[in-house]
Design a protein around this motif. Structure first.
Motif, mmCIF file in Angstrom:
data_model
loop_
_atom_site.group_PDB
_atom_site.id
_atom_site.type_symbol
_atom_site.label_atom_id
_atom_site.label_comp_id
_atom_site.label_asym_id
_atom_site.label_seq_id
_atom_site.Cartn_x
_atom_site.Cartn_y
_atom_site.Cartn_z
ATOM 1 N N LEU A 256 10.065 -48.905 23.428
ATOM 2 C CA LEU A 256 8.568 -48.335 24.244
ATOM 3 C C LEU A 256 8.033 -46.642 23.161
ATOM 4 O O LEU A 256 7.150 -47.211 22.871
ATOM 5 N N LEU A 257 9.089 -46.646 22.281
ATOM 6 C CA LEU A 257 8.394 -45.794 21.048
ATOM 7 C C LEU A 257 7.775 -46.625 20.812
ATOM 8 O O LEU A 257 6.144 -46.086 19.630
ATOM 9 N N THR A 258 7.933 -47.485 19.459
ATOM 10 C CA THR A 258 7.721 -48.461 19.057
ATOM 11 C C THR A 258 6.010 -49.271 19.478
ATOM 12 O O THR A 258 4.920 -48.863 19.151
ATOM 13 N N LYS A 259 6.055 -49.568 20.869
ATOM 14 C CA LYS A 259 5.265 -49.935 21.666
ATOM 15 C C LYS A 259 3.453 -48.836 21.963
ATOM 16 O O LYS A 259 2.713 -49.280 21.446
ATOM 17 N N GLU A 266 -2.162 -49.404 14.915
ATOM 18 C CA GLU A 266 -1.651 -50.379 15.125
ATOM 19 C C GLU A 266 -1.127 -50.154 13.415
ATOM 20 O O GLU A 266 0.494 -50.472 13.153
ATOM 21 N N GLU A 267 -1.543 -49.661 12.441
ATOM 22 C CA GLU A 267 -1.320 -49.441 11.432
ATOM 23 C C GLU A 267 -0.711 -48.522 11.598
ATOM 24 O O GLU A 267 0.757 -48.356 10.036
ATOM 25 N N LEU A 268 0.103 -47.443 12.498
ATOM 26 C CA LEU A 268 0.862 -46.945 12.391
ATOM 27 C C LEU A 268 2.785 -47.477 12.193
ATOM 28 O O LEU A 268 3.665 -46.937 11.577
ATOM 29 N N GLN A 269 2.910 -49.293 12.692
ATOM 30 C CA GLN A 269 3.938 -50.123 12.386
ATOM 31 C C GLN A 269 3.329 -50.083 11.368
ATOM 32 O O GLN A 269 5.582 -50.731 10.690
ATOM 33 N N ALA A 270 2.801 -49.887 10.284
ATOM 34 C CA ALA A 270 3.290 -49.816 8.729
ATOM 35 C C ALA A 270 4.271 -48.707 7.800
ATOM 36 O O ALA A 270 4.577 -49.135 6.639
ATOM 37 N N LYS A 271 3.939 -47.844 8.685
ATOM 38 C CA LYS A 271 4.476 -46.402 8.035
ATOM 39 C C LYS A 271 6.069 -47.025 8.304
ATOM 40 O O LYS A 271 7.020 -47.200 8.969
ATOM 41 N N PRO A 272 7.010 -46.111 6.746
ATOM 42 C CA PRO A 272 8.599 -46.631 7.001
ATOM 43 C C PRO A 272 9.574 -45.273 8.577
ATOM 44 O O PRO A 272 8.289 -44.502 8.466
ATOM 45 N N GLN A 297 19.882 -55.554 15.391
ATOM 46 C CA GLN A 297 20.385 -56.737 14.983
ATOM 47 C C GLN A 297 19.554 -57.791 15.925
ATOM 48 O O GLN A 297 19.417 -58.672 14.405
ATOM 49 N N ASN A 298 20.175 -58.345 16.404
ATOM 50 C CA ASN A 298 19.410 -59.884 17.086
ATOM 51 C C ASN A 298 18.227 -59.145 18.404
ATOM 52 O O ASN A 298 19.343 -59.238 19.221
ATOM 53 N N PRO A 299 17.225 -58.430 18.430
ATOM 54 C CA PRO A 299 16.702 -58.291 19.401
ATOM 55 C C PRO A 299 16.155 -59.292 19.772
ATOM 56 O O PRO A 299 16.176 -59.537 21.060
ATOM 57 N N LYS A 300 16.365 -60.349 19.748
ATOM 58 C CA LYS A 300 15.649 -61.541 20.312
ATOM 59 C C LYS A 300 16.062 -62.450 21.476
ATOM 60 O O LYS A 300 16.128 -62.914 21.657
ATOM 61 N N ASP A 301 17.579 -61.746 21.111
ATOM 62 C CA ASP A 301 18.332 -62.058 22.252
ATOM 63 C C ASP A 301 18.862 -61.375 23.270
ATOM 64 O O ASP A 301 19.115 -61.614 24.799
ATOM 65 N N PHE A 302 17.939 -60.510 23.072
ATOM 66 C CA PHE A 302 17.502 -59.581 24.111
ATOM 67 C C PHE A 302 16.076 -59.284 25.042
ATOM 68 O O PHE A 302 15.817 -58.385 25.750
ATOM 69 N N ILE A 311 7.262 -55.385 25.411
ATOM 70 C CA ILE A 311 7.860 -55.303 24.468
ATOM 71 C C ILE A 311 6.811 -54.972 23.170
ATOM 72 O O ILE A 311 5.472 -55.888 23.610
ATOM 73 N N PRO A 312 7.155 -54.903 22.095
ATOM 74 C CA PRO A 312 5.699 -54.620 21.122
ATOM 75 C C PRO A 312 5.643 -56.000 20.223
ATOM 76 O O PRO A 312 6.200 -57.085 20.591
ATOM 77 N N GLU A 313 4.321 -56.093 19.448
ATOM 78 C CA GLU A 313 4.366 -57.027 18.691
ATOM 79 C C GLU A 313 5.380 -57.448 17.669
ATOM 80 O O GLU A 313 5.972 -58.741 17.736
ATOM 81 N N ARG A 314 5.790 -56.817 17.416
ATOM 82 C CA ARG A 314 6.715 -56.751 15.819
ATOM 83 C C ARG A 314 8.051 -55.804 16.502
ATOM 84 O O ARG A 314 7.247 -54.198 16.589
ATOM 85 N N THR A 315 8.748 -56.331 16.016
ATOM 86 C CA THR A 315 9.778 -55.482 17.206
ATOM 87 C C THR A 315 9.796 -53.800 15.337
ATOM 88 O O THR A 315 10.083 -54.908 13.939
#
Length: 387
Positions: A256-259, A266-272, A297-302, A311-315
């Motif tokens: 949710l935080l990522t989303k 979207e540029e915030l996704q590029a921040k380390p 480590q296995n986000p796609k499984d969940f 769900i964010p565009e990119r985990t």
């Protein structure tokens, strides 16, 4: 609960992160028709960055919030060209965006002594204006503070960000067992043994829907834009804002935080980003931490277990994941070392990229300068062949 919130509002209410100002350039001076004299140009209004200035100090010093530059001098027999009017400078903090009344960005102040022209003085009277002066530009501007910090703490209310800030730095933020402890940004410095200092910002609590300005909304998210990297802080046991909102696990919290950051910009996704998993002193924390690590480590499984809107565009991939307890101090030293390591690595990468760009520009410049005489020689030789 209400009483505590009001007390906090009174305590932090003096913090100002935006200010509306009236500005006007000076009018030009009168021309001198008989001798063709030209009036002086009106003074300009500038916004100038000063490290020790705050928006509150600016408001207190200039309560009228009006800034008008001086008028240009009239042309006269002893001075056919009138002198320019006195410029007006508005002292502002570093880290300011200056926008006009329509929200259009005029410029930004990112370092000490940066300056932005916000209202231009009018031209002095001359032949083209029938020797009549022009009025200066009138403009309403907004100064919008976006905090500049090395690290921005990102987390939902009650994740323990305020406690963490007080543990890793010399800051003394308000800490309590109710959700919205932080109503305004808090800054702290991590001090290292070699005297290195890293500035950390604890930002107002983010909630679901912040990207559409719920809760602190954009007030929170605009500060995140100006941090070099992010430190996500999540409660290992999950989070629930109130009895009327759903319970979120630690993994859901990260999603949710990522989303929210992604939906805002979207540029915030590029921040380390780093992840601090807090409250490891609680019962069963180790089991929950191992479960979270497996999910990360296995986000796609969940991900199929959650609604698409969560769900964010990119985990998010974290450079370091550190289990900590802001109460007992567990993992705090490791966290400080990871923050330092990450910032140093990215600073080195930026320096390398800068030097490579400089080298490339130099090579291109040398290539161009060498190719010019060669082309002239080619022309000469062709002429000689013809002869």
């Amino acid at each position: 609960m209400v009483h505590c919130g009001c007390a906090l509002f009174r305590k932090y209410g003096k913090f100002i992160d935006n200010l509306r100002l009236f500005t006007r350039g000076g009018s030009g001076g009168m021309g001198y028709p008989r001798l063709g004299g030209e009036g002086g140009k009106g003074g300009d209004v500038w916004v100038v960055a000063h490290k020790k200035m705050t928006l509150k100090q600016l408001k207190d010093k200039y309560p009228q919030k009006r800034f008008v530059a001086g008028e240009g001098a009239n042309s006269c027999v002893s001075a056919l060209k009138g002198s320019k009017g006195k410029d007006c400078e508005i002292p502002a903090p570093v880290g300011i965006s200056v926008t006009d009344e329509n929200g259009k960005i005029i410029g930004e102040l990112n370092k000490e002594q940066d300056r932005i022209l916000v209202a231009e003085g009018g031209l002095g009277g001359k032949f083209l204006t029938n020797f009549l002066p022009l009025k200066g530009q009138r403009r309403i501007i907004h100064l919008d503070l976006k905090l500049i910090a090395d690290v921005g703490l990102v987390g939902f209310p009650n994740a323990g960000k305020s406690s963490l800030l007080s543990k890793i730095s010399h800051a003394k933020p308000a800490v309590a067992d109710y959700a919205f402890t932080t109503l305004q940004p808090e800054l702290g410095k991590i001090m290292y043994k070699d005297f290195k200092q890293i500035l950390v910002a604890d930002l107002p609590g983010l909630i679901e829907g912040a990207h559409v300005n719920k809760g602190m909304g954009h007030k929170f998210l605009k500060h995140v834009e100006r941090t070099k990297q992010l430190l996500f802080v999540v409660d290992v046991s999950g989070f629930q804002l109130s009895s009327r909102t759903p319970y979120r696990t630690a993994f859901e919290t990260v999603l949710l935080l990522t989303k929210e950051l992604e939906l805002y910009d979207e540029e915030l996704q590029a921040k380390p980003a780093l992840l601090a998993v807090n409250k490891m002193d609680l019962p069963d924390a180790q089991n929950k931490f191992h479960e979270l690590m497996n999910q990360l480590q296995n986000p796609k499984d969940f991900l199929h277990l959650f609604q698409n809107k969560m769900i964010p565009e990119r985990t998010r991939e974290f450079e370091h994941i550190i289990p900590i307890s802001a109460i007992t101090g567990e993992g705090i030293d490791e966290l400080k070392n990871c923050i330092r390591k990450s910032l140093d690595e990215h600073a080195d990468q930026e320096n390398d990229a800068f030097h490579k760009k400089q080298l490339l520009n130099l090579q291109i410049s040398n290539t161009v300068s060498h190719s010019e005489p060669l082309s002239r020689n080619a022309v000469t030789s062709s002429k000689m062949d013809t002869i």
